[in-house]
Write a protein that holds these residues in place. Structure first.
Motif, mmCIF file in Angstrom:
data_model
loop_
_atom_site.group_PDB
_atom_site.id
_atom_site.type_symbol
_atom_site.label_atom_id
_atom_site.label_comp_id
_atom_site.label_asym_id
_atom_site.label_seq_id
_atom_site.Cartn_x
_atom_site.Cartn_y
_atom_site.Cartn_z
ATOM 1 N N UNK A 19 -15.000 11.937 48.387
ATOM 2 C CA UNK A 19 -15.474 10.612 48.787
ATOM 3 C C UNK A 19 -15.895 10.596 50.250
ATOM 4 N N UNK A 20 -15.180 11.322 51.091
ATOM 5 C CA UNK A 20 -15.578 11.415 52.504
ATOM 6 C C UNK A 20 -16.934 12.085 52.627
ATOM 7 N N UNK A 21 -17.163 13.080 51.801
ATOM 8 C CA UNK A 21 -18.478 13.751 51.777
ATOM 9 C C UNK A 21 -19.551 12.779 51.312
ATOM 10 N N UNK A 22 -19.293 12.025 50.227
ATOM 11 C CA UNK A 22 -20.296 11.100 49.699
ATOM 12 C C UNK A 22 -20.647 10.020 50.714
ATOM 13 N N UNK A 23 -19.614 9.527 51.436
ATOM 14 C CA UNK A 23 -19.858 8.457 52.405
ATOM 15 C C UNK A 23 -20.908 8.883 53.426
ATOM 16 N N UNK A 24 -20.870 10.122 53.836
ATOM 17 C CA UNK A 24 -21.805 10.597 54.857
ATOM 18 C C UNK A 24 -23.067 11.207 54.266
ATOM 19 N N UNK A 25 -22.967 11.860 53.124
ATOM 20 C CA UNK A 25 -24.130 12.557 52.560
ATOM 21 C C UNK A 25 -24.879 11.713 51.538
ATOM 22 N N UNK A 26 -24.258 10.624 51.055
ATOM 23 C CA UNK A 26 -24.879 9.794 50.027
ATOM 24 C C UNK A 26 -24.178 9.971 48.699
ATOM 25 N N UNK A 44 -14.760 1.516 38.163
ATOM 26 C CA UNK A 44 -15.562 1.027 39.289
ATOM 27 C C UNK A 44 -15.776 2.108 40.332
ATOM 28 N N UNK A 45 -14.804 3.003 40.502
ATOM 29 C CA UNK A 45 -15.003 4.131 41.409
ATOM 30 C C UNK A 45 -16.124 5.015 40.887
ATOM 31 N N UNK A 46 -16.148 5.233 39.587
ATOM 32 C CA UNK A 46 -17.200 6.056 38.995
ATOM 33 C C UNK A 46 -18.569 5.417 39.173
ATOM 34 N N UNK A 47 -18.612 4.067 39.130
ATOM 35 C CA UNK A 47 -19.906 3.409 39.350
ATOM 36 C C UNK A 47 -20.383 3.610 40.782
ATOM 37 N N UNK A 48 -19.437 3.549 41.731
ATOM 38 C CA UNK A 48 -19.822 3.729 43.129
ATOM 39 C C UNK A 48 -20.193 5.175 43.423
ATOM 40 N N UNK A 49 -19.517 6.113 42.747
ATOM 41 C CA UNK A 49 -19.750 7.542 42.976
ATOM 42 C C UNK A 49 -19.971 8.208 41.620
ATOM 43 N N UNK A 50 -21.154 8.140 41.069
ATOM 44 C CA UNK A 50 -21.395 8.593 39.686
ATOM 45 C C UNK A 50 -21.131 10.072 39.451
ATOM 46 N N UNK A 51 -21.161 10.889 40.487
ATOM 47 C CA UNK A 51 -20.951 12.333 40.304
ATOM 48 C C UNK A 51 -19.494 12.740 40.461
ATOM 49 N N UNK A 85 -16.530 1.543 48.187
ATOM 50 C CA UNK A 85 -16.012 2.399 47.133
ATOM 51 C C UNK A 85 -14.813 3.206 47.599
ATOM 52 N N UNK A 86 -14.890 3.778 48.800
ATOM 53 C CA UNK A 86 -13.771 4.545 49.347
ATOM 54 C C UNK A 86 -12.581 3.637 49.620
#
Length: 678
Positions: A56-63, A5-12, A310-311
């Motif tokens: 994950x902190x980067x993804x939360x802000x950058x997408x 499920x983490x991978x689904x929220x953050x595919x990269x 996700x985070x």
């Protein structure tokens, strides 16, 4: 939240973590492939919790849709390198034996290399962050400063019964929360968003770190050693009084009477039970839950809902397992993938009945050379078990090979006993004896000496070895014998003078006079050729031999203590320890026993870790040869230890020591007749 499920929220995420691993793997010693595993131990980056938080902190802000910018990946890798460096240093400070169920780096490689590897990891992280910018480098410097300050404070407060909850939380914030906060901050910084969002993520990481450490401290009391991958209940034993213990001390007077330095395992268990039974653990769990809730509230309003959830889901999964995973079992892989390095004809070993026949041939050889003047002397206990001893030392040998090794070991034993012979009471005779034996050794590989029992026996024993070992090995091995003779002369003179060395000098002197390098050369005799220098000189094998030799010599000192005391043996570790520290005999015995147990535990750890290390070094021919040497070491080490079972002090009759007197006088007569005195 599962990893899926983490991978689904953050595919990269998974591909970005692979990029992190690649950067982390670049922190090594250039051009020294055999040392690469030193900085790639699976000590802390199997799960990559801190780099994951940074990404994950980067993804939360950058997408969350796209792969992370290279700056974010570098920041995540730098955080992991900092974490690994701290683990290396912590394990050295704590003398830790395991890390996540595996032998720790300091146990396998030694404390010096572990500290230096930790320094290299820290500097590698600092270099990466300095490339990202001045602000990132400053953040790391400030975090490292606070972390070190926290560790100093915790160390200063060990065994402090008056340690307060405030002091505990301050240290916990410094040593654990700061690094998780840094991970989140660095990831957020690379997204280039507003400072408030960056600060919120940093505070999220800080409270998460507090919750994480409090849960970890609870697990030390509630989990098993197998679940933790390290000894359970170690905090109480080491005097690090965590939040549950601090709270329990306020309500359990009996606990304060138990907690002290040198706590026995039974008292440590009683202390643990008192903490568990008074409700302090549940209260500490509530503190952890409170910080977890505070951390999650810091995410409100950041990024899109899917990223926030996700985070939050990721950290709940981490906290749900206490940040732990079941430790991987520590095993030495089966040897089947590695080609055998022993000839097929030698693998069956010496049958029991054949050992007796080999011993009979040895007895006849003793009489033929003159080492023994009578059948009774040939049955000296020091000699009469030599065939069995050689067979234990070389379990794959056939009868011919066992006899070859037994002859050489027997000659070495005779020479060793000559310098310990009670009748050798003149320092001048000791010097002349060493001189004559040195001349014999120098002629072995060129023009073997004749005349005299010792010279004849040594030449005949060496002639067999010449057939199986190359010239380079023979030159090195004979050099070791010469060095051993020098050391034996020195020890004999020290025995006569009553000299006892310092603890600092004891091992070097003991190593020299024990002939340890000569016995290690015997391992290569059983190999049938010379070890490749790159394998023989591998730092892991040199450490293995150093640790094993020190443990075996100390073990022998315990076995022969009574006799060593009677004859005044100068280098026995128990005697040296008593002489330098003034401790009692039993205290010295207990300390040496502890050193022996610790030494062989380290040997086991090195042997368990070596296969994976050797495979990851280069995977080529050198790795195959290294695995062969590892297997050989495992098979020979038990036999090496049993060499000490040959009782050098026992005598079959009251006058049986005369064979040494006879051999010594013969050697000294040869010395005079050959003109060596001139």
């Amino acid at each position: 939240m599962t990893s899926e499920s983490v991978s689904r929220a953050f595919p990269a995420l998974e591909s970005d973590l692979d990029r992190v691993r690649e950067i982390v793997g670049m922190a090594d010693v250039p051009s020294r492939s055999e040392l690469a595993p030193l900085t790639r131990q699976p000590a802390g980056h199997r799960h990559l919790i801190r780099p994951t938080l940074a990404l994950l902190s980067y993804y939360v802000l950058a997408g969350p849709e796209r792969a992370a910018d290279v700056r974010a990946v570098k920041a995540a890798a730098a955080v992991e390198l900092l974490h690994m460096a701290s683990l290396y240093h912590d394990d050295v400070i704590d003398d830790a034996r395991q890390r996540r169920g595996r032998p720790s780096v300091n146990i396998v490689w030694g404390a010096r290399l572990a500290v230096l590897a930790g320094d290299l990891l820290f500097i590698s992280a600092s270099r990466i962050l300095s490339e990202l910018g001045r602000r990132e480098a400053l953040m790391v410097a400030e975090t490292a400063q606070r972390t070190c300050s926290g560790m100093i404070a915790e160390t200063a407060d060990r065994f402090l019964l008056s340690r307060t909850e405030e002091a505990y939380l301050e240290v916990t914030g410094a040593k654990t929360a700061e690094l998780l906060s840094l991970a989140c901050r660095l990831g957020a910084m690379q997204a280039g968003r507003d400072p408030e969002a960056e600060e919120d993520l940093a505070r999220f990481g800080w409270h998460l770190g507090l919750a994480y450490q409090v849960r970890d401290d609870i697990l030390d009391l509630t989990a098993t050693t197998g679940e933790l991958g390290k000894p359970a209940n170690s905090d109480i034993t080491e005097g690090v009084y965590t939040l549950p213990v601090i709270r329990a001390l306020g309500r359990e007077p009996a606990l304060a009477r138990l907690l002290r330095r040198g706590l026995t395992s039974a008292d440590a268990e009683r202390a643990r039970q008192l903490v568990l039974s008074c409700g302090a653990v549940e209260e500490a769990r509530q503190v952890a839950d409170s910080h977890m809730e505070t951390a999650l509230r810091r995410l409100d309003g950041l990024g899109d809902p899917r990223s926030r959830e996700g985070l939050a889901g990721y950290v709940r999964s981490v906290m749900g397992s206490g940040g732990k995973a079941a430790p991987a079992p520590v095993t030495v892989p089966a040897p089947s993938p590695v080609p055998s390095l022993v000839p097929a004809s030698a693998r069956a070993g010496v049958p029991a009945g054949e050992k007796e026949r080999v011993q009979e041939r040895l007895d006849a050889w003793l009489l033929h050379t003159g080492l023994a003047a009578t059948p009774e002397e040939a049955r000296h206990p020091r000699w009469n078990a030599m065939a069995s001893t050689a067979a234990r030392f070389w379990p794959d040998a056939d009868a011919e090979q066992a006899e070859t090794l037994a002859r050489w070991m027997l000659v070495i034993a005779v020479v060793d006993d000559l310098f310990d012979e009670p009748g050798l009471a003149d320092p001048g005779e000791i010097v002349r004896l060493r001189h004559r034996l040195t001349r014999i050794v120098r002629g072995l590989d060129d023009t073997p000496p004749t005349g005299g029992a010792v010279a004849t026996a040594m030449a005949q024993a060496w002639e067999r070895i010449r057939l199986i070992q190359p010239p380079s090995w023979r030159t090195r091995a004979l050099g070791h014998v010469e060095e051993w003779l020098d050391a034996a002369e020195r020890e004999a003179c020290h025995r006569l003078s009553g000299f006892i060395p310092s603890l600092r000098d004891q091992f070097a002197l003991r190593l020299g006079s024990s002939g340890a390098p000569v016995f290690l050369d015997s391992v290569e005799i059983t190999y049938g050729r010379e070890f490749e220098p790159a394998v023989r000189d591998h730092p892991l094998f040199r450490r293995l031999m150093d640790v094993a030799t020190a443990a075996a010599l100390a073990e022998n000192d315990l076995r022969t203590l009574d006799e060593d005391e009677a004859v005044g043996a100068p280098y026995n570790l128990v005697r040296v320890l008593r002489h330098e520290t003034g401790c009692t005999r039993q205290e010295a015995i207990d300390e040496v026993t502890r050193q022996v147990e610790d030494g062989f535990a380290q040997v086991d750890a090195i042997l368990a870790s070596a296969p994976a290390i050797l495979r990851s070094a280069d995977g080529g021919a050198g790795s195959v040869a290294g695995m062969g040497l590892l297997r050989l070491t495992q098979k020979r080490l038990p036999g090496w230890r049993t060499l000490h079972d040959i009782d050098r002090y026992s005598r079959p009759s009251a006058g049986s020591e005369t064979y040494l007197t006879r051999l010594r006088r013969e050697l000294l007569l040869e010395y005079a007749e050959t003109g060596a005195a001139r």
